[in-house]
Design a protein around this motif. Structure first.
Motif, PDB file in Angstrom:
ATOM      1  N   ARG A 114      12.842 -20.341  55.798  1.00 43.73           N
ATOM      2  CA  ARG A 114      11.384 -20.284  55.989  1.00 43.73           C
ATOM      3  C   ARG A 114      10.659 -21.052  54.880  1.00 43.73           C
ATOM      4  O   ARG A 114       9.708 -21.780  55.144  1.00 43.73           O
ATOM      5  N   ARG A 115      11.127 -20.882  53.656  1.00 44.94           N
ATOM      6  CA  ARG A 115      10.485 -21.586  52.533  1.00 44.94           C
ATOM      7  C   ARG A 115      10.681 -23.096  52.634  1.00 44.94           C
ATOM      8  O   ARG A 115       9.758 -23.869  52.380  1.00 44.94           O
ATOM      9  N   LEU A 116      11.888 -23.516  52.969  1.00 49.61           N
ATOM     10  CA  LEU A 116      12.159 -24.953  53.077  1.00 49.61           C
ATOM     11  C   LEU A 116      11.386 -25.591  54.232  1.00 49.61           C
ATOM     12  O   LEU A 116      10.935 -26.734  54.126  1.00 49.61           O
ATOM     13  N   LYS A 117      11.249 -24.844  55.315  1.00 49.66           N
ATOM     14  CA  LYS A 117      10.497 -25.355  56.464  1.00 49.66           C
ATOM     15  C   LYS A 117       9.058 -25.658  56.052  1.00 49.66           C
ATOM     16  O   LYS A 117       8.508 -26.705  56.395  1.00 49.66           O
ATOM     17  N   LYS A 118       8.488 -24.760  55.286  1.00 51.92           N
ATOM     18  CA  LYS A 118       7.109 -24.952  54.827  1.00 51.92           C
ATOM     19  C   LYS A 118       7.033 -26.086  53.798  1.00 51.92           C
ATOM     20  O   LYS A 118       6.174 -26.961  53.880  1.00 51.92           O
ATOM     21  N   LYS A 119       7.956 -26.081  52.834  1.00 52.07           N
ATOM     22  CA  LYS A 119       7.936 -27.074  51.755  1.00 52.07           C
ATOM     23  C   LYS A 119       8.071 -28.499  52.295  1.00 52.07           C
ATOM     24  O   LYS A 119       7.382 -29.412  51.836  1.00 52.07           O
ATOM     25  N   TYR A 120       8.959 -28.712  53.254  1.00 49.42           N
ATOM     26  CA  TYR A 120       9.210 -30.058  53.772  1.00 49.42           C
ATOM     27  C   TYR A 120       8.478 -30.350  55.076  1.00 49.42           C
ATOM     28  O   TYR A 120       8.737 -31.355  55.721  1.00 49.42           O
ATOM     29  N   GLN A 121       7.577 -29.445  55.455  1.00 49.84           N
ATOM     30  CA  GLN A 121       6.741 -29.605  56.642  1.00 49.84           C
ATOM     31  C   GLN A 121       7.582 -29.942  57.879  1.00 49.84           C
ATOM     32  O   GLN A 121       7.305 -30.896  58.611  1.00 49.84           O
ATOM     33  N   LEU A 122       8.609 -29.141  58.107  1.00 51.98           N
ATOM     34  CA  LEU A 122       9.486 -29.326  59.261  1.00 51.98           C
ATOM     35  C   LEU A 122       8.850 -28.708  60.492  1.00 51.98           C
ATOM     36  O   LEU A 122       7.973 -27.843  60.394  1.00 51.98           O
ATOM     37  N   ASN A 123       9.300 -29.148  61.654  1.00 51.84           N
ATOM     38  CA  ASN A 123       8.840 -28.565  62.921  1.00 51.84           C
ATOM     39  C   ASN A 123       9.144 -27.075  62.941  1.00 51.84           C
ATOM     40  O   ASN A 123      10.077 -26.621  62.273  1.00 51.84           O
ATOM     41  N   GLU A 124       8.391 -26.355  63.732  1.00 45.60           N
ATOM     42  CA  GLU A 124       8.671 -24.928  63.894  1.00 45.60           C
ATOM     43  C   GLU A 124      10.112 -24.739  64.364  1.00 45.60           C
ATOM     44  O   GLU A 124      10.822 -23.868  63.890  1.00 45.60           O
ATOM     45  N   ASP A 125      10.524 -25.572  65.317  1.00 45.30           N
ATOM     46  CA  ASP A 125      11.931 -25.602  65.741  1.00 45.30           C
ATOM     47  C   ASP A 125      12.615 -26.645  64.857  1.00 45.30           C
ATOM     48  O   ASP A 125      12.555 -27.841  65.115  1.00 45.30           O
ATOM     49  N   VAL A 126      13.259 -26.187  63.794  1.00 44.64           N
ATOM     50  CA  VAL A 126      13.829 -27.112  62.811  1.00 44.64           C
ATOM     51  C   VAL A 126      14.900 -28.012  63.396  1.00 44.64           C
ATOM     52  O   VAL A 126      15.174 -29.089  62.862  1.00 44.64           O
ATOM     53  N   ARG A 127      15.497 -27.611  64.506  1.00 41.37           N
ATOM     54  CA  ARG A 127      16.479 -28.482  65.168  1.00 41.37           C
ATOM     55  C   ARG A 127      15.832 -29.798  65.561  1.00 41.37           C
ATOM     56  O   ARG A 127      16.440 -30.853  65.461  1.00 41.37           O
ATOM     57  N   GLN A 128      14.590 -29.728  66.014  1.00 37.22           N
ATOM     58  CA  GLN A 128      13.895 -30.954  66.406  1.00 37.22           C
ATOM     59  C   GLN A 128      13.717 -31.877  65.204  1.00 37.22           C
ATOM     60  O   GLN A 128      13.826 -33.091  65.334  1.00 37.22           O
ATOM     61  N   SER A 129      13.469 -31.306  64.040  1.00 37.89           N
ATOM     62  CA  SER A 129      13.378 -32.121  62.817  1.00 37.89           C
ATOM     63  C   SER A 129      14.730 -32.754  62.508  1.00 37.89           C
ATOM     64  O   SER A 129      14.814 -33.943  62.188  1.00 37.89           O
ATOM     65  N   LEU A 130      15.789 -31.978  62.618  1.00 37.31           N
ATOM     66  CA  LEU A 130      17.132 -32.503  62.365  1.00 37.31           C
ATOM     67  C   LEU A 130      17.474 -33.617  63.345  1.00 37.31           C
ATOM     68  O   LEU A 130      17.976 -34.671  62.950  1.00 37.31           O
ATOM     69  N   TYR A 131      17.172 -33.401  64.619  1.00 34.42           N
ATOM     70  CA  TYR A 131      17.416 -34.450  65.623  1.00 34.42           C
ATOM     71  C   TYR A 131      16.631 -35.711  65.267  1.00 34.42           C
ATOM     72  O   TYR A 131      17.150 -36.817  65.368  1.00 34.42           O
ATOM     73  N   GLY A 132      15.390 -35.538  64.872  1.00 31.57           N
ATOM     74  CA  GLY A 132      14.546 -36.683  64.528  1.00 31.57           C
ATOM     75  C   GLY A 132      15.107 -37.475  63.358  1.00 31.57           C
ATOM     76  O   GLY A 132      15.138 -38.709  63.387  1.00 31.57           O
ATOM     77  N   TYR A 133      15.565 -36.776  62.325  1.00 30.23           N
ATOM     78  CA  TYR A 133      16.141 -37.473  61.175  1.00 30.23           C
ATOM     79  C   TYR A 133      17.443 -38.178  61.553  1.00 30.23           C
ATOM     80  O   TYR A 133      17.715 -39.287  61.078  1.00 30.23           O
ATOM     81  N   CYS A 134      18.229 -37.571  62.413  1.00 26.52           N
ATOM     82  CA  CYS A 134      19.473 -38.223  62.865  1.00 26.52           C
ATOM     83  C   CYS A 134      19.166 -39.460  63.705  1.00 26.52           C
ATOM     84  O   CYS A 134      19.829 -40.493  63.568  1.00 26.52           O
ATOM     85  N   ARG A 135      18.155 -39.367  64.555  1.00 25.82           N
ATOM     86  CA  ARG A 135      17.756 -40.533  65.353  1.00 25.82           C
ATOM     87  C   ARG A 135      17.230 -41.651  64.457  1.00 25.82           C
ATOM     88  O   ARG A 135      17.523 -42.830  64.668  1.00 25.82           O
ATOM     89  N   GLU A 136      16.464 -41.273  63.442  1.00 24.13           N
ATOM     90  CA  GLU A 136      15.941 -42.250  62.480  1.00 24.13           C
ATOM     91  C   GLU A 136      17.102 -42.944  61.758  1.00 24.13           C
ATOM     92  O   GLU A 136      17.070 -44.157  61.544  1.00 24.13           O
ATOM     93  N   TRP A 137      18.117 -42.180  61.405  1.00 26.79           N
ATOM     94  CA  TRP A 137      19.280 -42.748  60.715  1.00 26.79           C
ATOM     95  C   TRP A 137      20.029 -43.739  61.611  1.00 26.79           C
ATOM     96  O   TRP A 137      20.332 -44.847  61.187  1.00 26.79           O
ATOM     97  N   THR A 138      20.324 -43.327  62.837  1.00 26.87           N
ATOM     98  CA  THR A 138      21.074 -44.225  63.725  1.00 26.87           C
ATOM     99  C   THR A 138      20.264 -45.477  64.045  1.00 26.87           C
ATOM    100  O   THR A 138      20.831 -46.560  64.171  1.00 26.87           O
TER     101      THR A 138
END
Length: 125
Positions: free
Chosen positions: A37-61
């Motif tokens: 919960r703290r990291l989600k707020k600190k790094y302004q991640l999506n409410e569904d953090v999986r979507q943030s992870l998917y986005g970063y992986c897509r950005e990487w590829t």
């Protein structure tokens, strides 16, 4: 729920007594939930953090591109190894399976994994 499953997985691969394993599962799940919960707020991640992870992986590829195997072109560089390390740390968890299924990062991950394993075998000899 997922924090509990993750904590159970982590404690199952360690060398813990039954009591230690149970305590690690309970304390670990609570700690992961609070830290998450703290990291989600600190790094302004999506409410569904999986979507943030998917986005970063897509950005990487996308950054690696289709014309090269790795960010380091013909062999992994430190950036490749850093991203690989993050994903390798969650291998065995639901999040890893979801990332592999919902992004295009799997071929890149498997290429880096082959190089890392080949180099670790060579280092042992």
């Amino acid at each position: 729920r997922e924090a509990r499953r993750s904590s159970a997985y982590i404690s199952s691969v360690g060398n813990f007594s039954r009591v230690e394993r149970y305590a690690a599962q309970i304390v670990g799940a609570v700690a992961m939930y609070i830290i998450g919960r703290r990291l989600k707020k600190k790094y302004q991640l999506n409410e569904d953090v999986r979507q943030s992870l998917y986005g970063y992986c897509r950005e990487w590829t996308k950054a690696v591109g289709k014309d090269r195997a790795f960010m380091g072109t013909n062999e992994p560089n430190l950036a490749d190894l850093a991203v690989y390390g993050v994903l390798n740390a969650i291998e065995g968890l639901d999040a890893f399976r979801d990332v592999m299924a919902n992004t295009d990062i799997k071929p890149w991950y498997e290429r880096v994994q082959r190089v890392v394993k080949a180099n670790s075998k060579a280092a042992k000899n």
